[in-house]
Enzyme design. Structure first.
Site, PDB file in Angstrom:
ATOM      1  N   SER A 470       0.750  -1.193   0.029  1.00 58.56           N
ATOM      2  CA  SER A 470      -0.075   0.196   0.059  1.00 58.56           C
ATOM      3  C   SER A 470       1.407   1.172  -0.165  1.00 58.56           C
ATOM      4  CB  SER A 470      -1.405  -0.341   1.410  1.00 58.56           C
ATOM      5  OG  SER A 470      -2.312   1.287   0.826  1.00 58.56           O
ATOM      6  N   ASP A 556      -9.464  -2.582  -7.355  1.00 56.00           N
ATOM      7  CA  ASP A 556      -8.623  -2.237  -5.169  1.00 56.00           C
ATOM      8  C   ASP A 556      -9.409  -1.095  -5.885  1.00 56.00           C
ATOM      9  OD1 ASP A 556      -7.600  -1.558  -3.382  1.00 56.00           O
ATOM     10  OD2 ASP A 556      -5.169  -2.258  -4.032  1.00 56.00           O
ATOM     11  N   HIS A 601      -8.230  -4.964  -0.227  1.00 56.46           N
ATOM     12  CA  HIS A 601      -7.390  -4.083  -0.608  1.00 56.46           C
ATOM     13  C   HIS A 601      -5.393  -4.930  -0.687  1.00 56.46           C
ATOM     14  CE1 HIS A 601      -3.863  -0.982  -1.000  1.00 56.46           C
ATOM     15  NE2 HIS A 601      -4.408  -0.959   0.414  1.00 56.46           N
TER      16      HIS A 601
END
Length: 638
Positions: A470, A556, A601
């Site tokens: 991320s 996502d 995610h």
């Protein structure tokens, strides 16, 4: 404790190398509620480790792909149970409500629920409050009743798109708190647990930069807040009927460089779970005499796992590290002592070592690192190194137990976790010093960490790999552009790489919410220029890069696939251009983009993903992977 001993005895009979994820579980009254296979079940507390359970609901009826229970809440009188259910390939959750009759039946189902809690009104009727999530944002709060007086109504709507709402029930169930927050500011309303239909009471109107969280005990509010100087968390309290900020009295202050991980409230004690200078502590505050007992926890511990607990006499929790599975601890208030789980000691404690080191960044700031390696390794300089980094949102670098990390250490790898600015390991200021127009501090910290590791004899550039997920991808991508010679290989998962274009697009779900982390390039030229200076996608150039493996997810919503694809294409072009300049004999780095289906995610436990990443690292560093995959099969139960 008897039930605990039964579970411990059962665990000791299982092979030590096998681990699996524990599903959500909650105790209420004499029952334990949890997931068994594809069913929501309950059993008597003393039989929780046996196969004597009652099926409350079959998850397969929801027609979801491999559903699992994420959270369970039981109504006060055990007339209903609510469970939040989702799948691995989506962040969307469904909340089901089951009526606990002789033949349990599903009473209701609500889509896109984020947080939810039960209270009981004046008529002894169970009321479910829940937040509705749309495009990753929680702005609406609903309340619902069931049975003969069934109704479902919207209770609150947050108008500011940069804020989100979540619900929390105080430990004594006296108040339901309505928490309205963005990254730097919060506002809390109290819903009376005895009169949930009355209008909520505002504690303190939101003040920019002021965060606060609320607990309750004996008509007093205990408030964890960063108000005042220094702007770090401190514990304050006030009477419940005078909750405004002007009435808050300072109760307990934290040491410098301290991160408040969690707070738990008991009848006569408040327990603070802390991280101070990268070591874990528990502070037990006696509320009758304001006494404080600070307990330093074992040096191997890197993270807390909180247990749901209604026992006023004990405070249980677990400690873990990336290479060591969770271990149970219990603080007993009457004895004033901390007790640890007895029994078989994990062999990793004798075969591996954990070190706490510091690197000096460009501006002289000391950056903590946590390092793991085998104790019998003779020449660490010749061993492969895997560096972990995050450095955003004031969040700590994840250091929960991961079986694949243990396998790597067993196979001779060095693991290094770099707690750079932008994260939260040293408190709120540590985050502030690494966000907005200070993002480059995190990059300087990461560079200093890797150079310090090499300088102190931990591996070398040709055997060094870097991993992040991320927002951690920002620092990794930036380092690949500025100092690629420090690395041989990189693995990224759902990485944030196209900061500029993403933050310019206000139609994306989280852009407005994250302006205080990255800045507003649409309206502020200073922010735009600064982001351009470090944004991985904006600074790719023809040069030698480390090999890169990226795992991305097709749908996502947090990190758009478009930005990852754009980065990958630009990187491949730069690699090919440099190959022409370097001439014959130059070996191009590999650039791999692995796009997974689904909209979640990060899927931590995907065997396919873990296998692909480790295979990539071993091939790029020229290592023999024969034994590591045999060990992975045992740990991950292929």
């Amino acid at each position: 404790m008897d039930a605990f001993e039964k579970v411990r005895t059962k665990l000791e009979t299982q092979p030590q190398e096998e681990y699996e994820i524990i599903n959500a579980e909650v105790k209420h009254g004499g029952f334990v509620y949890y997931q068994e296979g594809c069913c929501l079940v309950r059993s008597k507390d003393e039989e929780a480790d046996s196969e004597n359970y009652e099926v409350l609901f079959n998850l397969e009826e929801l027609k979801l792909d491999q559903p699992f229970i994420d959270c369970i809440r039981v109504a006060p009188d055990e007339k209903y149970v609510a469970a939040k259910i989702r799948t691995e390939d989506s962040e969307a959750s469904t909340c089901i409500v089951v009526k606990l009759t002789d033949q349990p039946v599903m009473e209701a189902s609500f889509p896109n629920v984020s947080s939810f809690e039960w209270v009981k009104d004046e008529e002894d009727e169970d009321v479910l409050f829940y937040t509705f999530q749309r495009n990753l944002r929680c702005h609406d709060v609903y309340r619902a009743t069931f049975g003969d007086n069934k109704r479902n109504e919207r209770f609150y709507t947050e108008k500011d798109p940069s804020f989100f709402v979540f619900l929390y029930l105080t430990k004594d169930s006296r108040f339901l708190t309505l928490n309205i927050m963005n990254k730097t500011t919060s506002e809390v309303w109290l819903i009376d647990g005895l009169s949930p239909w009355d209008p909520p009471v505002l504690i303190q109107k939101r003040i920019h930069g002021v965060l606060y969280y609320v607990e309750h005990r004996d008509d007093e509010l205990y408030i964890l807040t960063n108000v005042g100087e220094p702007t770090e968390f401190k514990l304050m309290r006030t009477a419940a009927d005078t909750p405004a900020i002007m009435n808050w009295d300072l109760f307990f202050t934290m040491k410098r460089n301290t991160k408040v991980v969690d707070l738990d409230m008991f009848k006569d004690h408040c327990v603070l779970f802390l991280k101070h200078s990268n070591l874990l502590y528990v502070n037990v505050i006696g509320l009758a005499d304001d006494s404080v007992r600070s307990l330093k926890l074992p040096p191997w511990a890197c993270g807390f796992i909180m247990d749901t607990n209604s026992d006023p006499k004990n405070c249980p929790f677990q400690l873990c590290s990336p290479i060591r599975p969770p271990k149970y601890y219990t603080y007993k208030f009457a004895e004033g002592k901390l007790f640890e789980e007895t029994g078989h000691e994990d062999p990793i404690t004798k075969t591996s070592r954990v070190l706490r080191l510091e690197a000096k960044s460009k501006d002289g700031k000391l950056v903590p690192m946590t390092i793991f390696h085998k104790t019998d390794t003779e020449d660490l300089q010749k061993k492969p190194l895997l560096v972990h980094v995050y450095g955003a949102y004031g969040m700590d670098l994840k250091m929960n137990f991961r079986p694949e990390r243990r396998v790597l250490v067993d196979d001779g790898w060095i693991l290094a976790y770099c707690h750079v600015r932008g994260g939260g390991e040293l408190g709120l200021q540590w985050h502030t010093d690494g966000c907005l127009t200070k993002k480059l501090n995190g990059l300087a910290d990461l560079e200093a960490c890797i150079k310090t590791l090499h300088g102190q004899g931990f591996s070398q550039p040709s055997l060094t790999s870097l991993t992040a997920f991320s927002a951690g991808g920002v620092l990794v991508g930036a380092l690949c552009n500025s100092n690629p010679e420090l690395l041989r290989a990189v693995t990224l998962e759902a990485p944030f790489l196209d900061v500029l274009n993403t933050m310019m697009d206000t139609t994306l779900p989280l852009t407005l919410e994250e302006l205080e982390e990255w800045g507003n390039p649409s309206s502020d030229e200073k922010h735009k220029s600064y982001i351009k200076h470090y944004c991985p996608c904006e600074n790719i150039k023809p040069q030698h890069y480390p090999s890169v493996h990226i795992t991305a997810y097709e749908n996502d919503e947090r990190v758009p696939l478009k930005g990852i694809v754009n980065y990958t294409e630009k990187l491949k072009e730069a690699v090919m251009e440099y190959s022409k300049i370097a001439g014959e004999g130059y070996q191009n780095p590999n650039v791999i983009l692995d796009i997974q289906p689904g909209g979640n995610h990060v899927i931590e436990d995907s065997h396919k993903k873990i296998t692909a990443q480790i295979k990539f690292l071993y091939e790029e560093l020229g290592l023999d992977s024969t034994s590591v995959f045999e060990d992975l099969k045992k740990y991950l139960k292929f």
